[in-house]
Design an enzyme around this catalytic site. Structure first.
Site, short mmCIF file in Angstrom:
data_model
loop_
_atom_site.label_atom_id
_atom_site.label_comp_id
_atom_site.label_asym_id
_atom_site.label_seq_id
_atom_site.Cartn_x
_atom_site.Cartn_y
_atom_site.Cartn_z
N ASP A 30 28.97 43.75 38.84
CA ASP A 30 27.55 43.56 38.21
C ASP A 30 26.41 44.09 38.90
O ASP A 30 25.38 44.61 38.06
CB ASP A 30 27.48 41.83 38.64
CG ASP A 30 28.67 41.02 37.79
OD1 ASP A 30 29.40 41.76 37.29
OD2 ASP A 30 28.47 39.73 37.82
N GLU A 45 35.75 35.21 47.09
CA GLU A 45 35.46 35.98 45.95
C GLU A 45 35.52 37.63 46.69
O GLU A 45 36.08 38.54 45.90
CB GLU A 45 34.36 35.79 45.17
CG GLU A 45 34.10 36.52 43.84
CD GLU A 45 32.60 35.97 43.33
OE1 GLU A 45 32.17 35.16 43.90
OE2 GLU A 45 32.51 36.56 42.34
C1 9YW Z 1 28.72 36.58 36.90
C2 9YW Z 1 34.31 36.14 37.19
C3 9YW Z 1 33.19 37.33 37.30
C4 9YW Z 1 34.09 38.75 37.51
C5 9YW Z 1 33.04 39.65 37.75
C6 9YW Z 1 32.34 39.45 38.87
C7 9YW Z 1 31.57 38.02 38.74
C8 9YW Z 1 30.18 36.99 36.85
O1 9YW Z 1 32.69 37.06 38.28
O2 9YW Z 1 30.52 38.17 37.60
O3 9YW Z 1 28.21 35.85 36.53
O4 9YW Z 1 28.02 37.74 37.58
O5 9YW Z 1 31.20 40.34 39.23
O6 9YW Z 1 33.60 41.08 37.79
O7 9YW Z 1 34.90 39.01 36.23
O8 9YW Z 1 35.07 35.98 38.26
#
Ligand code: 9YW
Length: 435
Positions: free
Chosen positions: A170, A402
């Protein structure tokens, strides 16, 4: 020790499994189904609960759109602990979106193809799993056709992402280069992530303005891919995303060969596979950095930074032996010091590196899992073992978080992981690494 960690991992996964037949990534912080999380989670589940593993994938694929698209979040419930929710994303704007499930209008790395193959690798009852795969594989194939037909406007063999959330990484510093080219309005909204996790471990408000603005542009165009390719200020060929597509292409080819028939599909996949690998090596390789990099398709320029995404092509057998050697050397020189765990998500020698902040430096277990597999495949057994042991050590000491500080000495005796706790893919992939 090992059995104990596996038991704890199973507890995390079981607690996160929902009645609707899917697993949330982390309670409170991420209360829905995420596309690439589901894939990694299914790999962990396949080790001890085949039914849940199958259900996870089936539920995700049920939310597929009529054009083959698979969304990045499926909003199975009305949980309001996450922002932006379905009312912001408005998947209903796209004429072919699922009528049954609310979702986002963006996707995530296409891991599902190789996940099916991994599930087959893991389970004892191969015949039963193969039956399941036969029932699902065409949906994954349709998803790959969607990518090639809609996400590659110049017909290069490389697909674009139009949002940083599509990358899965992200707030990577890679995107800072793109934020520099944009000036979105100041949005007024209520963040939810920072009520669950310390703000210092999450993206800034200004970064969220960019994230929301790109979605607004896509929504104004009803999530039309061609319009997005024309208008989105964020349009990137991402090495991680394309490596996942290539890895999954290969898995689909091999699975269809086991299933038999399907010659037209195998031909289509093989043709694209060849083009994609060639284009990847030609366009995304940066000889000076000795690494694969992102390409900014909107501004027609490579984004010249090394991140953990730069090494993901090893997992998809993309580099030649010689190039893999250069890539691994780059990794060890920049990321591999004795004072660090492998593998930071962003170049520790870069000014933008931050060992605490999300995708700007911390170690992520899913990236390590891919790296471990890739390194092993290319014969870098010792480095692969280090990646595996580092992952296990971090989780054992810091918890099923995480993401993790890559510094061995953080100066904090009570150190813990960062971001969401009881995080599903950290649990799932630790099970796979330990088995
Ligand atoms: C957000 C769920 C997700 C992952 C992504 C991670 C994070 C969500 O969490 O993003 O709202 O920013 O970056 O890779 O899929 O675990």
């Amino acid at each position: 020790m090992k059995e104990n960690l596996i038991h704890r991992a199973i507890d995390v996964l079981d607690a996160n499994f929902q009645e609707g037949g899917f697993t949330i990534p982390s309670k409170g912080l991420y209360p829905f189904q995420w596309k690439w999380d589901s894939g990694f989670i299914a790999i962990g589940l396949a080790h001890y609960n085949t039914d849940h593993a199958k259900k996870e994938i089936e539920t995700l694929l049920n939310a597929q759109w009529d054009n083959g698209f698979i969304p990045h979040i499926v909003f199975h419930t009305d949980d309001d602990s996450y922002f932006p929710g379905h009312d912001f994303h408005r998947s209903d704007l796209h004429p072919l979106s699922s009528k049954k499930y609310k979702s986002t209008g963006m996707t995530q790395p296409p891991v599902t193809g190789f996940v099916l193959q991994d599930m087959l690798r893991i389970v004892e009852d191969k015949e039963d799993m193969l039956d399941f795969i036969k029932g699902q594989i065409d949906k994954v194939y349709d998803n790959h056709v969607y990518f090639y037909e809609n996400r590659d406007p110049q017909n290069e063999g490389l697909v674009y992402i139009y949002h940083n959330w599509e990358s899965g990484t992200d707030n990577s510093p890679v995107w800072d280069d793109i934020w520099d080219t944009m000036n979105p309005p100041e949005y007024t909204f209520e963040r939810k992530d920072t009520t669950h996790v310390d703000a210092s471990e999450r993206p800034s408000k200004r970064e969220y303005d960019h994230y929301l603005y790109i979605i607004d542009i896509a929504k104004q165009n009803n999530y039309d891919d061609a319009k997005i390719a024309e208008l989105s200020p964020f349009l990137v060929q991402d090495p991680l995303f394309n490596a996942m597509l290539i890895k999954s292409n290969q898995a689909l080819i091999e699975l269809y060969e086991i299933i038999g028939g399907n010659d037209d599909k195998i031909t289509y996949l093989k043709k694209n596979q060849e083009r994609s690998i060639a284009a990847f090596n030609q366009k995304l390789w940066d000889a000076e950095l000795g690494a694969y990099v992102h390409y900014d398709l909107r501004n027609n320029t490579p984004i010249r930074h090394v991140s953990s995404s730069s090494f993901s092509p090893l997992f998809a057998a993309i580099p030649s032996k010689e190039r893999a050697e250069v890539l691994v050397n780059t990794m060890m020189e920049r990321f591999g010091g004795d004072d660090k765990y492998l593998c930071a998500s962003f170049d520790p020698t870069n000014d933008r590196f931050n060992p605490r902040k999300y995708w700007r430096g911390p170690v992520w277990i899913n990236m390590n899992w891919m790296l471990y597999r890739g390194l092993k495949e290319y014969g870098y057994t010792d480095i692969a073992e280090r990646v595996k042991n580092d992952s296990i050590e971090l989780v054992e000491r810091d918890g099923f978080f995480e993401y993790f500080d890559c510094r061995k000495d953080t100066g904090d005796e009570t150190r813990k992981g960062y971001g969401g706790d009881n995080f599903s893919w950290s649990a799932a992939l630790i099970i796979d690494l330990l088995k």
